[in-house]
Design an enzyme around this catalytic site. Structure first.
Site, PDB file in Angstrom:
ATOM      1  CB  CYS A  75      33.956  33.986  32.990  1.00  0.00           C
ATOM      2  SG  CYS A  75      33.614  35.489  32.082  1.00  0.00           S
ATOM      3  CB  VAL A  76      35.820  29.138  34.526  1.00  0.00           C
ATOM      4  CG1 VAL A  76      37.090  28.685  33.838  1.00  0.00           C
ATOM      5  CG2 VAL A  76      35.389  28.095  35.559  1.00  0.00           C
TER       6      VAL A  76
END
Lengths: 349, 349
Positions: A138-139
């Site tokens: 997700c980063v």
């Protein structure tokens, strides 16, 4: 210094509403003891719908790793190309000006990766630097922005095409019945988002002025992917809920050192995560109510699209910004890793 | 400018000889029509043995994706940590001096990736930049060197820990019986190799003076990984044999532009690939016989260890080099991607 141009975002046409998720749990997991809790949590996500590559009834049938991988390759290629073309147009650059392609995608795996596919299909230079990133989760979107900033710092002629592509629905497992399975099955969505970073600053957009990455020690268990016999399987430890509290002081220190004060920032482009994550960001960074409006809107309409989400939120921030506005871009992911950047709205006109 | 320090290389203890591979084909694929061709090709690899994480009789039993992934995580963590610790010692830097960790590994998948594991276990700074690379395959080692060079160009205080880790034996499928399966099952090996790049040049090693990456159009099919129901599956198209001929002119032009002439270089650190690949590099770049001696030795003793191999070969070149020697580092991988660097031997003493 370098400037993020107007992103392009596109989503597949099929839709899963959270009402359908509730019906699914009710129908396929009738006798699970935590069914009521699951349904309450699904209803509390603030997500109205998510866009997915296949109709929900087909997602439910997804079975083997092999089939999921074939679907990934087909949809990932199509969605990423559409998205990348549009971002390139937005940037007003020629394809020959692109010197690096970063692709972030954690919901499938291809080798050769999408970077090669995009270089070939867009007709980019043969010496374009590839950066295929699968393991940042997700980063990934904010990760790509920070790595692109470093590449642009090397030459005013550098320009980076960033493409985030996720098919989270391919990680859906009908029979998974832990509480966290129901939660992740009801928050993640599919989509593609692309953005070009120009080192020459000849564009109205966000000029990135500083970046930072950091991990919190011994939090590897917070967000995990396993490769099971039937495909990628996502795991969210409940302790992930304490992560924002842990990273907020470091984020705050960084923002203050670069922009003076957190309460004076004009915009905050935050990865969506989930409702709780956004609440925690707002609370622990003491943000004014409404600061994360665009993140909450993205979450409501598309769910958490993993690495795609921060670029979707970035695109939303392009309306109504004025020269000199200062703000933050940030995202969280496995590690537990935070990538954060600060920047200023510039106008080339 | 930045300098590559003395690498560290380590291999698991179990050994598979090519004689055992011949016996395996004979026993398990008795009636395959191309058995004789396969055995002839295995005998022609010039590989004596490869090191693997498990005894051959256990590799033969490997079955599901889930089991392979668990083994990957266990061995990848252990091998990469041992290797990274040694490289850090070799570099004479403190762990606090490392600003980026690049891990290349294409024979398994973890999220969070090995970059997080290494930052935690080595006690590196929390703001170390991660670069986990899975999709560059065999070109990974040279890819990492080129990306590290870019990072070091940003500040004299930057230092990159590069770790290559491969468990190729986990991609072994007992029942795979295409000719190319027998070939790849008899060339790829396991291992770990690490090297630190220092931006301050205060070390005797190879100073990288220029880098280049390029892909050849429409050669995506040459080297592929599929994710099958039972694990990663490697595919080598026979056309890969023409790849070196296609890339040699571009490599030659780059070497001449940076070092004057190909026949005047003092060393050539080439990814091992296979016997045929090395022969083609020698032929199409008009290298003097013996130039690729270290690559051939690495191939003979450990097979093609994918992203690990170029760092193993680099380590071999540390003996007998003298200040001012000029040479090349290069590798090939899926895409078809070439990463090439030129440099000069420097001495800090």
């Amino acid at each position: 210094m370098s400037v993020l141009c107007l992103p392009s975002v596109n989503y597949p046409e099929n839709i899963v509403t959270n009402k359908e998720m509730v019906t699914f749990v009710d129908k396929y997991h009738k006798s699970v003891s935590h069914k009521k809790t699951a349904i309450r949590m699904i209803n509390n996500t603030t997500i109205e719908k998510r866009h997915v590559i296949l109709p929900f009834e087909e997602l439910i049938k997804l079975d083997t790793f092999g089939i999921r991988s074939e679907l990934y390759e087909r949809y990932a290629k199509a969605l990423s190309l559409t998205s990348a073309k549009k971002a390139l147009l937005n940037s007003k650059l020629k394809k020959e000006n692109i010197t690096m392609v970063i692709v972030t995608s954690c919901t499938g795996f291809m080798m050769p990766s999408l970077t090669v596919h995009l270089i070939n299909e867009l007709g980019l230079n043969a010496d374009t630097i590839q950066m295929p990133i699968a393991q940042m989760g997700c980063v990934g979107g904010a990760y790509a922005i920070n790595r692109a900033t470093e590449h642009c710092a090397l030459s005013p002629n550098n320009n980076v095409l960033i493409v985030a592509l996720e098919t989270s629905s391919l990680c859906f497992h009908k029979n998974a019945s832990r509480l966290q399975d129901f939660v992740s099955d009801s928050i993640f969505g599919d989509g593609a988002a692309s953005v070009v970073m120009r080192a020459d600053e000849a564009y109205s957009g966000i000029k990135i002025t500083a970046t930072k990455t950091f991990i919190i020690n011994d939090t590897e268990e917070y967000i995990k992917y396993s490769m099971t016999d039937n495909g990628f399987k996502f795991s969210l430890d409940k302790d992930v809920m304490y992560s924002v509290k842990k990273v907020a002081p470091i984020m705050k220190e960084f923002i203050i050192s670069k922009l003076g004060a957190v309460d004076k920032i004009d915009f905050f482009v935050s990865h969506t995560g989930g409702k709780r994550i956004l609440d925690e960001v707002e609370e622990h960074l003491f943000l004014k109510p409404g600061t994360l409006f665009h993140s909450r809107e993205s979450l409501r309409l598309f769910g958490n699209t993993s690495s795609v989400s921060v670029i979707d939120v970035l695109a939303r921030h392009f309306e109504g910004r004025k020269k000199g506005d200062k703000g933050v871009i940030s995202a969280f992911g496995p590690g537990f890793t935070t990538e954060i950047a600060v920047g200023e709205w510039v106008s080339s006109a």
